[in-house]
Design an enzyme around this catalytic site. Structure first.
Site, PDB file in Angstrom:
ATOM      1  N   ASN A   1      -6.821 -22.190   7.955  1.00  0.00           N
ATOM      2  CA  ASN A   1      -6.160 -21.425   9.025  1.00  0.00           C
ATOM      3  C   ASN A   1      -6.523 -20.786  10.183  1.00  0.00           C
ATOM      4  O   ASN A   1      -6.445 -20.958  11.187  1.00  0.00           O
ATOM      5  CB  ASN A   1      -4.825 -21.746   9.710  1.00  0.00           C
ATOM      6  CG  ASN A   1      -4.153 -20.892   8.021  1.00  0.00           C
ATOM      7  OD1 ASN A   1      -4.690 -20.486   7.388  1.00  0.00           O
ATOM      8  ND2 ASN A   1      -2.813 -19.949   8.759  1.00  0.00           N
TER       9      ASN A   1
ATOM     10  N   GLN B   1      -5.058 -28.176   7.609  1.00  0.00           N
ATOM     11  CA  GLN B   1      -5.744 -27.355   8.268  1.00  0.00           C
ATOM     12  C   GLN B   1      -7.218 -28.413   8.186  1.00  0.00           C
ATOM     13  O   GLN B   1      -7.779 -29.027  10.030  1.00  0.00           O
ATOM     14  CB  GLN B   1      -6.319 -25.875   8.757  1.00  0.00           C
ATOM     15  CG  GLN B   1      -5.208 -25.583   9.058  1.00  0.00           C
ATOM     16  CD  GLN B   1      -4.749 -25.435  10.410  1.00  0.00           C
ATOM     17  OE1 GLN B   1      -6.146 -25.560  11.016  1.00  0.00           O
ATOM     18  NE2 GLN B   1      -3.700 -24.530  10.947  1.00  0.00           N
TER      19      GLN B   1
ATOM     20  N   SER C   1      -0.004 -32.212   7.057  1.00  0.00           N
ATOM     21  CA  SER C   1       1.117 -32.090   7.810  1.00  0.00           C
ATOM     22  C   SER C   1       0.831 -32.897   8.622  1.00  0.00           C
ATOM     23  O   SER C   1       0.024 -33.164   9.393  1.00  0.00           O
ATOM     24  CB  SER C   1       1.501 -30.475   8.129  1.00  0.00           C
ATOM     25  OG  SER C   1       3.276 -30.560   8.765  1.00  0.00           O
TER      26      SER C   1
ATOM     27  N   CYS D   1       2.654 -18.782  12.283  1.00  0.00           N
ATOM     28  CA  CYS D   1       3.598 -18.777  11.623  1.00  0.00           C
ATOM     29  C   CYS D   1       3.923 -16.747  10.697  1.00  0.00           C
ATOM     30  O   CYS D   1       4.366 -16.754  10.231  1.00  0.00           O
ATOM     31  CB  CYS D   1       2.684 -19.164  10.124  1.00  0.00           C
ATOM     32  SG  CYS D   1       2.769 -21.231  10.310  1.00  0.00           S
TER      33      CYS D   1
HETATM   34  N1  PMP Z   1      -0.311 -25.016   5.416  1.00  0.00           N
HETATM   35  C1  PMP Z   1      -1.590 -24.317   6.696  1.00  0.00           C
HETATM   36  C2  PMP Z   1      -3.097 -23.617   6.029  1.00  0.00           C
HETATM   37  C3  PMP Z   1      -0.941 -24.163   8.156  1.00  0.00           C
HETATM   38  O1  PMP Z   1      -2.033 -24.334   8.925  1.00  0.00           O
HETATM   39  C4  PMP Z   1       0.361 -24.378   8.977  1.00  0.00           C
HETATM   40  C5  PMP Z   1       0.631 -24.525   9.988  1.00  0.00           C
HETATM   41  N2  PMP Z   1       0.122 -23.194  10.658  1.00  0.00           N
HETATM   42  C6  PMP Z   1       0.928 -25.304   6.968  1.00  0.00           C
HETATM   43  C7  PMP Z   1       0.450 -25.228   6.215  1.00  0.00           C
HETATM   44  C8  PMP Z   1       2.624 -25.091   6.862  1.00  0.00           C
HETATM   45  O2  PMP Z   1       3.329 -26.610   7.370  1.00  0.00           O
HETATM   46  P1  PMP Z   1       4.271 -27.154   8.600  1.00  0.00           P
HETATM   47  O3  PMP Z   1       4.239 -26.403   9.768  1.00  0.00           O
HETATM   48  O4  PMP Z   1       4.182 -28.360   8.782  1.00  0.00           O
HETATM   49  O5  PMP Z   1       5.388 -26.224   8.067  1.00  0.00           O
END
Ligand code: PMP
Length: 373
Positions: A151, A179, A200, A331
């Protein structure tokens, strides 16, 4: 304001909103209820969405389990395998550059009796399949969890090679494809060896709060059992509970349908946008920038760039009135990026890095905004 933070989240496209609205208003039935049309209509809409998600990923509809997003999917699959197969072993293999929803899950398991191997990555954030083979030959894990595309860097892992190694040695393989979906061709039917996948909707123009855990069937076509994360009414194949968020599921299905239909066109758009952005940045900043990305084998549209001698937080704040970009992952934005540390960047390089992430909804001309900076 130009939005260049699409790896963080994307805007819902109008078709997705239009598909969702009836399920927030008149079509409010619970798809798990029976016999009356409101419930049946919701059930039919969920079934259709499931087919669209399966089509985008190249799997069967009954392998799609709707969740609240990739964070839940990663937790569900990793904890679910760890718990269900604990009599077979306690070793799990992942990499240092995974999303926190994988790393923190592994950390939790590590604190609860599991043995976690965190693989090092190369200077672009990729794992070496040979390292996985060596580990398997030395201490066979119950699960290997390696992301498809990163990501922060966009780097794509050699997923097919890893899947083949895992398959040959009878080790479960999970990939976080959050991603990559909608930006990279993916057909699970052609890749024997991916047992589990997380994704997602909100990274590809669907709504937030909805995702899927893909649990592939085994060679005999039987469901692979794992322990549920959410216990309850068993709405999703008895392994994920909670009343289905029909409007969100419909939105994810529509986003998947459109992503599948426009995949080639979207990849081409993202590549053109990225190449224009690279040229503009090179022309404007010359030797004052360094690209952290490899230019090949990556998700199109993600660029990680160091602006030498400039603090990234100051830069992001200064740019905010004209352009939305980020210092890395949304995140874990308060901590120094574990991904950039894992690829060997110094604190100074890390503190001057910005991520630009594009979307096919952006026009080439929109990028001319850089000329006015
Ligand atoms: N895995 C990756 C590689 C992500 O980029 C993200 C979102 N930043 C997630 C998991 C988590 O996804 P969600 O927001 O749907 O919980």
């Amino acid at each position: 304001m130009l939005y260049l933070d699409n790896s963080s989240t994307t805007q819902i496209i109008p078709e997705v909103k239009d598909a969702m609205l009836p399920y927030l208003l008149e079509e409010f039935g619970n798809p798990s209820s029976k016999f009356y049309s409101l419930a049946q209509n919701s059930k039919a809409a969920v079934d259709m969405a499931r087919r669209n998600v399966a089509q985008l990923l190249g799997c069967d509809s009954d392998e799609v389990i709707f969740t609240s997003g990739a964070t839940e999917s990663n937790n569900f699959i990793i904890k679910g395998v760890a718990h269900y197969y604990k009599d077979k072993g306690n070793h799990i293999v992942t990499s240092r550059v995974e999303h926190p929803s994988v790393l923190e899950t592994c950390k939790f398991l590590g604190q609860n009796g599991y043995n976690i191997t965190y693989l090092d990555v190369d200077s672009f954030g990729r794992v070496n399949p040979k390292d996985i083979l060596n580990i398997i030959l030395n201490d066979k894990p119950i699960l290997v969890s390696i992301m498809m595309g990163n990501n922060e860097l966009g780097s794509l892992n050699p997923i097919e090679e890893i899947a083949t190694i895992c398959k040959e040695h009878n080790v479960f393989f999970h990939t976080d494809a959050t991603q990559a979906i909608g930006k990279v061709p993916l057909n699970l039917c052609d890749i024997d060896g991916i047992n589990f996948l997380s994704c997602s909707a909100h990274k590809c123009h669907g709504p937030k709060g909805i995702g899927a855990a893909i649990i592939r069937k085994d060679n005999l076509g039987l469901p692979v059992p794992i322990t549920p994360l959410l216990h309850g009414g068993g709405q999703e194949r008895d392994i994920r509970s909670g009343t289905l968020a029909v409007h969100n599921i419909v939105g994810m299905g529509k986003a998947a349908e459109i992503a599948f239909k426009n995949l080639d066109e979207n990849i081409e758009k993202l590549e053109k946008l990225e190449s224009k952005l690279v040229s503009i940045l090179k022309e404007k900043f010359n030797d004052n920038i360094v690209f952290n990305n490899d230019q090949t084998k990556k998700i199109p549209g993600i660029l990680s760039v160091q602006f030498k001698g400039i603090n990234n937080e100051v830069l992001v704040r200064t740019l905010a009135p004209v352009m939305a970009v980020s210092t890395g992952s949304a995140c874990s934005s308060s901590k120094p990026s574990h991904v950039l540390q894992a690829i060997g960047l110094s604190m100074e390089e890390l503190r001057s890095t910005i991520r630009f992430s594009l979307a096919p909804t952006i026009f080439l001309n929109d990028l001319d905004i850089f000329n006015s900076l």
